[in-house]
Design a protein around this motif. Structure first.
Motif, PDB file in Angstrom:
ATOM      1  N   SER B  98       0.822  -1.216   0.000  1.00  0.00           N
ATOM      2  CA  SER B  98       0.000   0.000   0.000  1.00  0.00           C
ATOM      3  C   SER B  98       0.853   1.262   0.000  1.00  0.00           C
ATOM      4  O   SER B  98       0.537   2.250  -0.662  1.00  0.00           O
ATOM      5  N   LYS B  99       1.947   1.223   0.752  1.00  0.00           N
ATOM      6  CA  LYS B  99       2.815   2.406   0.837  1.00  0.00           C
ATOM      7  C   LYS B  99       3.393   2.798  -0.515  1.00  0.00           C
ATOM      8  O   LYS B  99       3.746   3.957  -0.722  1.00  0.00           O
ATOM      9  N   GLY B 100       3.496   1.817  -1.435  1.00  0.00           N
ATOM     10  CA  GLY B 100       4.001   2.114  -2.769  1.00  0.00           C
ATOM     11  C   GLY B 100       3.074   3.048  -3.542  1.00  0.00           C
ATOM     12  O   GLY B 100       3.516   3.788  -4.423  1.00  0.00           O
ATOM     13  N   ASP B 160      -8.160   0.602   3.607  1.00  0.00           N
ATOM     14  CA  ASP B 160      -8.696   1.834   3.002  1.00  0.00           C
ATOM     15  C   ASP B 160      -7.742   3.003   3.240  1.00  0.00           C
ATOM     16  O   ASP B 160      -7.152   3.113   4.322  1.00  0.00           O
ATOM     17  N   PHE B 161      -7.669   3.880   2.257  1.00  0.00           N
ATOM     18  CA  PHE B 161      -6.786   5.045   2.369  1.00  0.00           C
ATOM     19  C   PHE B 161      -7.573   6.315   2.117  1.00  0.00           C
ATOM     20  O   PHE B 161      -8.317   6.409   1.141  1.00  0.00           O
ATOM     21  N   ILE B 171     -12.434   8.997   0.952  1.00  0.00           N
ATOM     22  CA  ILE B 171     -11.766   7.804   0.449  1.00  0.00           C
ATOM     23  C   ILE B 171     -11.025   8.126  -0.848  1.00  0.00           C
ATOM     24  O   ILE B 171     -11.566   8.781  -1.741  1.00  0.00           O
ATOM     25  N   ALA B 172      -9.778   7.686  -0.905  1.00  0.00           N
ATOM     26  CA  ALA B 172      -8.965   7.915  -2.101  1.00  0.00           C
ATOM     27  C   ALA B 172      -8.652   6.609  -2.801  1.00  0.00           C
ATOM     28  O   ALA B 172      -8.441   6.574  -4.012  1.00  0.00           O
ATOM     29  N   GLY B 173      -8.615   5.524  -2.030  1.00  0.00           N
ATOM     30  CA  GLY B 173      -8.309   4.242  -2.651  1.00  0.00           C
ATOM     31  C   GLY B 173      -8.344   3.112  -1.651  1.00  0.00           C
ATOM     32  O   GLY B 173      -8.436   3.325  -0.441  1.00  0.00           O
ATOM     33  N   VAL B 174      -8.314   1.919  -2.180  1.00  0.00           N
ATOM     34  CA  VAL B 174      -8.276   0.738  -1.320  1.00  0.00           C
ATOM     35  C   VAL B 174      -7.207  -0.223  -1.846  1.00  0.00           C
ATOM     36  O   VAL B 174      -6.847  -0.186  -3.023  1.00  0.00           O
ATOM     37  N   ASN B 227     -14.194   5.693  -8.908  1.00  0.00           N
ATOM     38  CA  ASN B 227     -13.012   6.387  -9.432  1.00  0.00           C
ATOM     39  C   ASN B 227     -11.815   6.321  -8.487  1.00  0.00           C
ATOM     40  O   ASN B 227     -10.858   7.079  -8.626  1.00  0.00           O
ATOM     41  N   ALA B 228     -11.884   5.465  -7.492  1.00  0.00           N
ATOM     42  CA  ALA B 228     -10.777   5.346  -6.540  1.00  0.00           C
ATOM     43  C   ALA B 228      -9.636   4.531  -7.138  1.00  0.00           C
ATOM     44  O   ALA B 228      -9.829   3.776  -8.090  1.00  0.00           O
TER      45      ALA B 228
END
Lengths: 387, 387
Positions: B98-100, B160-161, B171-174, B227-228
């Motif tokens: 995820s950090k990538g 979740d991010f 929410i920006a992405g998962v 659109n995440a």
């Protein structure tokens, strides 16, 4: 037999002497730095090594023939009913006392080697016709709590301190800790009900000082200790159901001879937070700080079981806290997140400028911990993990 | 019923989403610093807080209504026969992936909230007439190891991010982790003997990529995720008897749409030292270093039980070690002394420039630990104690 086997074993266990560490950090002690090349000694043809370099706050330990030298009385069974906190604070408190006389920068530590297993056994028993060396009083025949002669001395601990010579180490002094009962637990008949004799502080102090004087005379008869510095620490054992260990209440240093000219009083107190059974906190302000911290972290995480602290006071001032947090978490990231939050809350709510250790554990053991040293502002945090 | 309850629960357990920590240190993320004053959000009238400030290497976690938000599928029982190392490395490995894409400096973490408990349940089961959403293959009727349709997907994990807006987080992405079996353990009859179907890397990769594509299409139908950024990680579960967890072998990022255009191969390997059963070490030099360390510390301390290490490799290079030392010690100062010696030996013998965690435990639990971060020369050491 009034002198129970469990007391006997507990006493012997504690005779395991002592040795200590140097944490990471500055190497200030060039004298101790030759840690890995064995050096032959002139007198015993043994080789000497130390465990590592000291940072000046903790001792390096002396190793002999490449091995850690345990006390001759090591390995006996501890009575599980006794208070494990006593065992730990008895030993760590004595190390603190030792540092007052034997600087870790100058002296190496070694587990006690001068009071043998059989000697400790004999000293901890009652005085009797078959055990003249016994430091606990003769049995007066009574089994009544207030009339019997109680067992005053519960544990003995010896720590040795060695000075570097040109080619080896030689003994410079020893520290002797005497663990003295506040409550003496006893049975009137074997396997019978447990009764208690409560011992007053005045009596404990009187008995402890007399025993120290006797021990001093005995140790001075040993050739190696005839001119060594001998330090004594008198420790009050906490009750068996205490959630914290006991404290040292007196200390003395004998540079030579068999009389102790001066005892110094130590004003130490250990406590537990939150307080239980309507007891009064040692310091209300510290108790409030802890309560705020506890409330804050419990409000944030639904699965939190317990938050408790041990506190240590000297002369009425808080010297440190050991906080234990129990969780039901199992997720790696939840533990990390929680640790971060505890860090934030600890900085905000807990007393400043004292050393604090916080461990976060689940049923599977420790999950993470936070530690702040004296004078530091930030906590070191570590979350345990695996591959 | 071929789909065992234990697999089902194991799968659900891992759906507990994720969130992470910031250790002590530099606060580089001013955006996340308003940690304690609740901020109303515009859309849900909930208040938002974070667990603390990030140091840029670990995530801050988002809290909702003053509480840590657990996944809806939290709290189910884990099968004790399964490999707990898989649970930990599946989660921590996904966080690394995820950090990538989601930098801890910019995004806050939250446990997975978009794949519900019932959905996860359905996805982990076999496809069938009553469970069309099942990602594992239809039962083909065979119970022979090489002829049956194995369970490929063992666990799903969602993280979740969230991105800071002017007044809240959105929410920006998962990130979705799929835990795929190397060995599928199964019973032919309930409570019967356990059989194994071994799944090839090629088949595991093919199945995992197909499942990821199906999941992507399903997640895109959710309004918040249309659109995440959606990241996938494919993880190979270690065998139940492995002394180390599995590793991620592929990852992909979908910025939009329902096709995954590119998979990136991850070359990770976990190992154990000393090697057992005549296995070959992943790297002989690292194995020799560890062996020298082990011999050194075992020669010094008579009461040492075990010294083992987990190793993690990426592209053939050692990335870290987790070392466990078991002792029979009980003395405070002996543990301190031993910790000092381990510090000395670790610096001298263990590979340089990689993160190393060393825990020293007795039967009573952890006694001390040492930790060196990537790039550091010295170890942080801590001996646990009590008052």
């Amino acid at each position: 037999m009034k002198f129970s086997a469990k007391r006997f074993f507990l006493g012997l266990l504690s005779l395991v002497g002592s040795v200590a560490l140097a944490a990471c950090g500055n190497l200030q002690n060039a004298d101790l730095s030759g840690s890995d090349t064995s050096t032959s000694t002139s007198n015993k043809s043994a080789s000497y090594q130390i465990t590592g370099n000291t940072d000046g706050t903790q001792y390096s330990a002396l190793l002999t023939d490449g091995k850690y030298k345990v006390s001759t009385s090591r390995g006996l069974t501890v009575d599980q009913n006794s208070n494990a906190f006593n065992l730990a604070s008895f030993e760590s408190g004595l190390t603190t006392i030792s540092k007052g006389t034997f600087s870790p920068e100058k002296y190496a530590f070694q587990e006690g080697q001068y009071i043998s297993r059989s000697t400790a056994n004999s000293w901890l028993k009652r005085e009797s016709s078959t055990n003249e060396e016994g430091l606990n009083p003769k049995d007066n025949g009574s089994t009544e709590p207030d009339k019997r002669a109680p067992i005053y001395l519960q544990e003995i601990l010896e720590q040795d301190f060695l000075e570097r010579t040109s080619t080896s180490y030689k003994i410079a002094g020893v520290t002797i800790g005497l663990g003295l009962n506040e409550i003496d637990y006893y049975q009137k008949v074997q396997y019978g009900a447990t009764f208690k004799t409560t011992i007053s502080q005045a009596e404990r102090e009187k008995q402890g000082k007399e025993m120290a004087t006797k021990i001093l005379a005995r140790l001075r008869k040993k050739k190696e200790l005839a001119n060594a510095t001998i330090v004594f620490g008198l420790y009050k054992q906490a009750a068996n159901d205490s959630l914290v260990g006991g404290t040292y209440f007196a200390t003395a240093v004998s540079k030579s001879g068999t009389t102790i000219s001066e005892w110094k009083t130590l004003n130490q107190e250990n406590g537990v937070l939150p307080v239980v059974n309507n007891q009064k906190a040692i310091n209300d302000g510290d108790a409030d700080s802890f309560s705020n911290f506890k409330t804050k972290i419990q409000s944030f995480f639904p699965n939190l079981s317990g938050v408790t602290a041990q506190t240590h006071y000297e002369n009425g001032t808080l010297q440190g806290m050991k906080i234990k947090i129990s969780t039901q978490f199992f997720g790696v990231n939840e533990i990390q997140s929680f640790t971060q939050y505890v860090d934030t809350a600890a900085k905000r709510y807990l007393p400043a400028n004292i050393p604090i250790e916080i461990t976060i554990s689940s049923v599977e053991g420790i999950q993470s911990f936070l530690s702040r040293e004296s004078g530091d502002k930030d906590f070191y945090t570590h979350v345990f993990s695996s591959y």
